[in-house]
Write a protein that holds these residues in place. Structure first.
Motif, PDB file in Angstrom:
ATOM      1  N   GLN A 129     -37.066  45.477  -9.581  1.00  0.00           N
ATOM      2  CA  GLN A 129     -37.025  44.525 -10.692  1.00  0.00           C
ATOM      3  C   GLN A 129     -38.428  44.240 -11.216  1.00  0.00           C
ATOM      4  O   GLN A 129     -38.659  44.219 -12.423  1.00  0.00           O
ATOM      5  N   SER A 130     -39.391  44.026 -10.319  1.00  0.00           N
ATOM      6  CA  SER A 130     -40.777  43.778 -10.744  1.00  0.00           C
ATOM      7  C   SER A 130     -41.311  44.965 -11.538  1.00  0.00           C
ATOM      8  O   SER A 130     -41.961  44.795 -12.577  1.00  0.00           O
ATOM      9  N   LEU A 131     -41.038  46.179 -11.063  1.00  0.00           N
ATOM     10  CA  LEU A 131     -41.491  47.386 -11.754  1.00  0.00           C
ATOM     11  C   LEU A 131     -40.790  47.551 -13.102  1.00  0.00           C
ATOM     12  O   LEU A 131     -41.407  47.987 -14.079  1.00  0.00           O
ATOM     13  N   SER A 132     -39.522  47.179 -13.170  1.00  0.00           N
ATOM     14  CA  SER A 132     -38.789  47.237 -14.440  1.00  0.00           C
ATOM     15  C   SER A 132     -39.417  46.287 -15.458  1.00  0.00           C
ATOM     16  O   SER A 132     -39.576  46.635 -16.643  1.00  0.00           O
ATOM     17  N   GLN A 133     -39.788  45.093 -15.018  1.00  0.00           N
ATOM     18  CA  GLN A 133     -40.445  44.136 -15.907  1.00  0.00           C
ATOM     19  C   GLN A 133     -41.791  44.677 -16.383  1.00  0.00           C
ATOM     20  O   GLN A 133     -42.142  44.547 -17.565  1.00  0.00           O
ATOM     21  N   LEU A 134     -42.541  45.320 -15.492  1.00  0.00           N
ATOM     22  CA  LEU A 134     -43.809  45.932 -15.894  1.00  0.00           C
ATOM     23  C   LEU A 134     -43.565  47.062 -16.894  1.00  0.00           C
ATOM     24  O   LEU A 134     -44.317  47.204 -17.864  1.00  0.00           O
ATOM     25  N   SER A 135     -42.527  47.851 -16.682  1.00  0.00           N
ATOM     26  CA  SER A 135     -42.189  48.930 -17.625  1.00  0.00           C
ATOM     27  C   SER A 135     -41.933  48.368 -19.018  1.00  0.00           C
ATOM     28  O   SER A 135     -42.379  48.938 -20.017  1.00  0.00           O
ATOM     29  N   THR A 136     -41.231  47.250 -19.080  1.00  0.00           N
ATOM     30  CA  THR A 136     -40.954  46.600 -20.366  1.00  0.00           C
ATOM     31  C   THR A 136     -42.243  46.143 -21.030  1.00  0.00           C
ATOM     32  O   THR A 136     -42.449  46.365 -22.229  1.00  0.00           O
ATOM     33  N   ILE A 157     -54.231  51.407 -12.194  1.00  0.00           N
ATOM     34  CA  ILE A 157     -54.069  50.812 -10.874  1.00  0.00           C
ATOM     35  C   ILE A 157     -53.007  49.731 -10.917  1.00  0.00           C
ATOM     36  O   ILE A 157     -52.848  49.044 -11.925  1.00  0.00           O
ATOM     37  N   THR A 158     -52.278  49.617  -9.820  1.00  0.00           N
ATOM     38  CA  THR A 158     -51.390  48.473  -9.634  1.00  0.00           C
ATOM     39  C   THR A 158     -51.939  47.644  -8.488  1.00  0.00           C
ATOM     40  O   THR A 158     -52.590  48.166  -7.576  1.00  0.00           O
ATOM     41  N   ARG A 159     -51.690  46.356  -8.570  1.00  0.00           N
ATOM     42  CA  ARG A 159     -52.057  45.438  -7.486  1.00  0.00           C
ATOM     43  C   ARG A 159     -50.764  44.830  -6.972  1.00  0.00           C
ATOM     44  O   ARG A 159     -50.019  44.225  -7.744  1.00  0.00           O
ATOM     45  N   VAL A 160     -50.519  45.026  -5.693  1.00  0.00           N
ATOM     46  CA  VAL A 160     -49.254  44.622  -5.086  1.00  0.00           C
ATOM     47  C   VAL A 160     -49.519  43.562  -4.028  1.00  0.00           C
ATOM     48  O   VAL A 160     -50.409  43.731  -3.189  1.00  0.00           O
ATOM     49  N   ASP A 165     -43.046  49.618   4.350  1.00  0.00           N
ATOM     50  CA  ASP A 165     -42.357  50.920   4.270  1.00  0.00           C
ATOM     51  C   ASP A 165     -41.207  50.898   3.276  1.00  0.00           C
ATOM     52  O   ASP A 165     -41.068  51.814   2.452  1.00  0.00           O
ATOM     53  N   GLU A 166     -40.393  49.843   3.323  1.00  0.00           N
ATOM     54  CA  GLU A 166     -39.261  49.744   2.387  1.00  0.00           C
ATOM     55  C   GLU A 166     -39.766  49.549   0.956  1.00  0.00           C
ATOM     56  O   GLU A 166     -39.220  50.123   0.009  1.00  0.00           O
ATOM     57  N   PHE A 167     -40.816  48.734   0.803  1.00  0.00           N
ATOM     58  CA  PHE A 167     -41.437  48.560  -0.515  1.00  0.00           C
ATOM     59  C   PHE A 167     -41.918  49.906  -1.052  1.00  0.00           C
ATOM     60  O   PHE A 167     -41.654  50.267  -2.192  1.00  0.00           O
ATOM     61  N   ASP A 168     -42.665  50.653  -0.231  1.00  0.00           N
ATOM     62  CA  ASP A 168     -43.258  51.910  -0.672  1.00  0.00           C
ATOM     63  C   ASP A 168     -42.188  52.920  -1.082  1.00  0.00           C
ATOM     64  O   ASP A 168     -42.371  53.665  -2.046  1.00  0.00           O
ATOM     65  N   LYS A 169     -41.076  52.926  -0.383  1.00  0.00           N
ATOM     66  CA  LYS A 169     -39.971  53.826  -0.741  1.00  0.00           C
ATOM     67  C   LYS A 169     -39.408  53.462  -2.118  1.00  0.00           C
ATOM     68  O   LYS A 169     -39.189  54.335  -2.959  1.00  0.00           O
ATOM     69  N   ALA A 170     -39.201  52.168  -2.373  1.00  0.00           N
ATOM     70  CA  ALA A 170     -38.687  51.730  -3.679  1.00  0.00           C
ATOM     71  C   ALA A 170     -39.714  51.998  -4.776  1.00  0.00           C
ATOM     72  O   ALA A 170     -39.361  52.434  -5.881  1.00  0.00           O
ATOM     73  N   TYR A 171     -40.987  51.748  -4.484  1.00  0.00           N
ATOM     74  CA  TYR A 171     -42.070  51.966  -5.444  1.00  0.00           C
ATOM     75  C   TYR A 171     -42.150  53.441  -5.824  1.00  0.00           C
ATOM     76  O   TYR A 171     -42.181  53.788  -7.008  1.00  0.00           O
ATOM     77  N   SER A 172     -42.166  54.313  -4.816  1.00  0.00           N
ATOM     78  CA  SER A 172     -42.308  55.748  -5.095  1.00  0.00           C
ATOM     79  C   SER A 172     -41.088  56.313  -5.816  1.00  0.00           C
ATOM     80  O   SER A 172     -41.200  57.319  -6.518  1.00  0.00           O
TER      81      SER A 172
END
Length: 160
Positions: A87-94, A108-111, A120-127
């Motif tokens: 959801q956070s990445l979708s908002q950034l895409s918008t 660069i992204t700042r997380v 690990d779960e974050f990185d999987k969703a991010y990638s």
């Protein structure tokens, strides 16, 4: 290298001038011919404090950190790290699209993660959400708003 004496002299000059430390004397004020614009779109969650969704100066575009906001309620999503990341990445895409950019323009992204255990779960969703080649990234643990598991911001170069 700046000598301590020089710093002390500069502080004394500022004190005598009556200017605040964040002000510059008129003869040293920087002017810029770079175009500036505020990114403010109804297509992404509104800023909730003294900041904007993003700001562009010249071709540099800084997007504020995005918490995972449920579009139906306007509140932080009640979901796990993977769903909040998407959801956070979708908002950034918008925000990127509304500013005339895409993920390929992101430097660069700042997380910020509420728990390092979620990496690990974050990185999987991010990638799975951010196209390759991936931008550079900083990922740190941080105390976030109640219910938030992740916050993501981005710096991009807007194509001319």
């Amino acid at each position: 290298m700046i000598e301590v004496g020089s710093i002390v002299q500069y502080i004394a000059l500022i004190a005598r001038s009556g200017l605040g430390f964040n002000e510059q004397p008129p003869h040293t004020q920087r002017t810029t011919t770079l175009t500036q614009r505020i990114i403010n779109t109804p297509n992404a969650p509104a800023a909730v404090g003294a900041y904007n969704q993003g700001k562009q100066i010249g071709s540099f575009l800084q997007l504020s950190g995005q918490l995972a906001i449920d579009p139906a309620t306007g509140n932080i999503m009640k979901a796990g790290i993977a769903e909040q990341t998407k959801q956070s990445l979708s908002q950034l895409s918008t925000l990127l699209a509304d500013a005339g950019a895409s993920w390929h323009d992101v430097l660069i992204t700042r997380v910020y993660l509420a728990s390092d255990d979620d990496f690990d779960e974050f990185d999987k969703a991010y990638s799975g959400s951010v196209p390759q080649p991936y931008p550079a990234r900083v990922t740190v643990g941080a105390q976030l708003a109640p219910g938030a598991l992740v916050e993501i911001g981005a710096l991009a170069i807007v194509p001319a």
